[in-house]
Design a protein around this motif. Structure first.
Motif, mmCIF file in Angstrom:
data_model
loop_
_atom_site.group_PDB
_atom_site.id
_atom_site.type_symbol
_atom_site.label_atom_id
_atom_site.label_comp_id
_atom_site.label_asym_id
_atom_site.label_seq_id
_atom_site.Cartn_x
_atom_site.Cartn_y
_atom_site.Cartn_z
ATOM 1 N N PHE A 13 0.687 -1.009 -0.042
ATOM 2 C CA PHE A 13 0.014 -0.191 0.020
ATOM 3 C C PHE A 13 0.884 1.244 0.091
ATOM 4 O O PHE A 13 0.424 2.297 -0.644
ATOM 5 C CB PHE A 13 -1.095 0.304 1.187
ATOM 6 C CG PHE A 13 -1.788 1.217 1.480
ATOM 7 C CD1 PHE A 13 -2.680 1.398 0.587
ATOM 8 C CD2 PHE A 13 -1.436 2.066 2.332
ATOM 9 C CE1 PHE A 13 -3.282 2.739 0.795
ATOM 10 C CE2 PHE A 13 -2.199 3.265 2.517
ATOM 11 C CZ PHE A 13 -3.330 3.716 1.899
ATOM 12 N N ARG A 14 2.019 1.118 0.687
ATOM 13 C CA ARG A 14 2.744 2.324 0.797
ATOM 14 C C ARG A 14 3.469 2.791 -0.586
ATOM 15 O O ARG A 14 3.476 3.968 -0.928
ATOM 16 C CB ARG A 14 3.778 2.211 1.712
ATOM 17 C CG ARG A 14 3.234 2.040 3.236
ATOM 18 C CD ARG A 14 4.636 1.787 4.132
ATOM 19 N NE ARG A 14 3.726 1.393 5.532
ATOM 20 C CZ ARG A 14 4.785 0.616 6.562
ATOM 21 N NH1 ARG A 14 5.935 0.565 6.413
ATOM 22 N NH2 ARG A 14 3.854 0.347 7.560
ATOM 23 N N ALA A 15 4.032 1.605 -1.440
ATOM 24 C CA ALA A 15 4.116 1.961 -2.630
ATOM 25 C C ALA A 15 3.204 2.589 -3.539
ATOM 26 O O ALA A 15 3.291 3.320 -4.292
ATOM 27 C CB ALA A 15 4.669 0.605 -3.434
ATOM 28 N N LEU A 16 1.980 1.928 -3.396
ATOM 29 C CA LEU A 16 0.865 2.410 -4.193
ATOM 30 C C LEU A 16 0.418 3.984 -4.060
ATOM 31 O O LEU A 16 0.352 4.830 -5.008
ATOM 32 C CB LEU A 16 -0.421 1.465 -4.000
ATOM 33 C CG LEU A 16 -1.843 1.823 -4.472
ATOM 34 C CD1 LEU A 16 -1.636 2.042 -6.029
ATOM 35 C CD2 LEU A 16 -3.086 1.277 -3.930
ATOM 36 N N GLU A 17 0.690 4.199 -2.880
ATOM 37 C CA GLU A 17 0.413 5.717 -2.618
ATOM 38 C C GLU A 17 1.384 6.556 -3.014
ATOM 39 O O GLU A 17 1.090 7.715 -3.575
ATOM 40 C CB GLU A 17 0.406 5.975 -0.866
ATOM 41 C CG GLU A 17 -0.904 5.433 -0.235
ATOM 42 C CD GLU A 17 -2.003 6.385 -0.400
ATOM 43 O OE1 GLU A 17 -2.461 7.365 0.285
ATOM 44 O OE2 GLU A 17 -2.645 6.089 -1.583
ATOM 45 N N THR A 45 -2.902 -5.621 1.786
ATOM 46 C CA THR A 45 -3.703 -6.220 0.572
ATOM 47 C C THR A 45 -5.156 -5.174 0.841
ATOM 48 O O THR A 45 -5.641 -4.614 0.068
ATOM 49 C CB THR A 45 -3.908 -7.489 0.581
ATOM 50 O OG1 THR A 45 -2.562 -8.052 -0.222
ATOM 51 C CG2 THR A 45 -4.927 -7.777 -0.492
ATOM 52 N N PRO A 46 -5.718 -5.440 2.172
ATOM 53 C CA PRO A 46 -6.986 -4.648 2.177
ATOM 54 C C PRO A 46 -6.873 -3.355 2.018
ATOM 55 O O PRO A 46 -7.660 -2.677 1.238
ATOM 56 C CB PRO A 46 -7.390 -4.892 3.786
ATOM 57 C CG PRO A 46 -6.594 -6.229 3.961
ATOM 58 C CD PRO A 46 -5.352 -6.270 3.583
ATOM 59 N N GLU A 50 -9.192 -0.982 -0.919
ATOM 60 C CA GLU A 50 -9.757 0.235 -0.453
ATOM 61 C C GLU A 50 -9.476 1.504 -1.336
ATOM 62 O O GLU A 50 -10.306 2.116 -1.983
ATOM 63 C CB GLU A 50 -9.616 0.615 0.799
ATOM 64 C CG GLU A 50 -10.246 -0.481 1.847
ATOM 65 C CD GLU A 50 -11.966 -0.300 1.992
ATOM 66 O OE1 GLU A 50 -12.364 0.794 1.340
ATOM 67 O OE2 GLU A 50 -12.637 -1.266 2.462
ATOM 68 N N ARG A 51 -8.066 1.371 -1.717
ATOM 69 C CA ARG A 51 -7.568 2.721 -2.468
ATOM 70 C C ARG A 51 -7.979 2.532 -3.878
ATOM 71 O O ARG A 51 -8.358 3.408 -4.435
ATOM 72 C CB ARG A 51 -6.046 2.746 -2.217
ATOM 73 C CG ARG A 51 -5.506 3.988 -3.054
ATOM 74 C CD ARG A 51 -5.671 5.082 -2.098
ATOM 75 N NE ARG A 51 -4.986 6.257 -2.488
ATOM 76 C CZ ARG A 51 -5.572 7.101 -3.354
ATOM 77 N NH1 ARG A 51 -6.988 6.825 -3.786
ATOM 78 N NH2 ARG A 51 -5.017 8.186 -3.874
#
Length: 226
Positions: A13-17, A45-46, A50-51
């Motif tokens: 998630f941190r990489a996605l952000e 993953t959750p 959500e993102r």
């Protein structure tokens, strides 16, 4: 409107952000196509789901790890009855992450996200998006969805995605040989090893300009990943 294509996230998630912040991608205006494997490896993953659910005009393809995760989300067997291949190939992180949440979250993510993932997507400009690859000698609509999330033949043998202007895939990491998106024939690979020691990539389909996250291991110090 521009189209952006996003590589394999694997729970990072941190990489996605980071890539969403670093890219000129405009939520609600531009289209986002995720090439699959949102699940398995890193522990969030959750949060990734959500993102992605919150981004309008987004299209989600099914990856092989999403297929495994979806099987578990649909039935929720106990730990003793899990698919051990999935569990040992990054599924433990997904299982543990959802165990920290609620049953409602599991059901919502399965119905609103995982069950809506596509086997492939064709855009109006003649491009194909598919998680792993396909057999270019057979119309893609006639091919087994299982093959589309597993086969490496297209990439391994540098085949041309005939009948398409360009093809965008993930699944087979280019890392560590290449840390940036790679083109072979008219096929672009957007998996730069975010599940391991690489980075997550987000590319503008038209211009081929891309941004990347930091090395994902640096974003999750002390965590193994896949």
């Amino acid at each position: 409107m521009e189209t952006y294509v996003l590589g394999d996230i694997h729970g990072a998630f941190r990489a996605l952000e980071q890539v969403l912040e670093r890219s000129p991608f405009r939520p609600g205006i531009d289209r986002l196509i995720h090439l699959g494997d949102v699940a398995d490896g890193w522990p969030e993953t959750p949060q990734c789901v959500e993102r992605l659910l919150a981004i309008p005009r987004s299209t989600w393809l099914q990856g092989n790890h999403d297929w495994w995760a979806s099987e578990w989300l649909a039935t929720q067997p106990p730990k003793t009855q899990l698919n051990q291949i999935w569990y040992l190939q990054g599924g433990k992180a997904t299982f543990d992450a959802y165990a920290r949440g609620s049953k409602e979250q599991i059901q919502r993510h399965f119905h609103d996200f995982f069950s809506k993932q596509l086997p492939y997507f064709e855009d109006r400009t003649g491009n194909l998006y598919v998680h792993a690859g396909y057999d270019p000698t057979i119309p893609i609509a006639e091919q087994e969805p299982y093959e589309l999330i597993w086969t490496r033949t297209l990439w391994r043998y540098s085949l041309e995605a005939s009948a398409y202007k360009e093809c965008f895939i993930g699944h087979t990491p280019t890392w560590p040989q290449s840390k940036v998106p790679v083109q072979r024939a008219n096929v672009w690979n957007l998996d730069q090893g975010a599940a391991y020691g690489g980075r997550l990539s987000l590319m503008n389909v038209r211009t081929k300009e891309f941004v990347q996250s930091d090395t994902v291991q640096e974003l999750y110090p002390g965590v193994k990943g896949r």
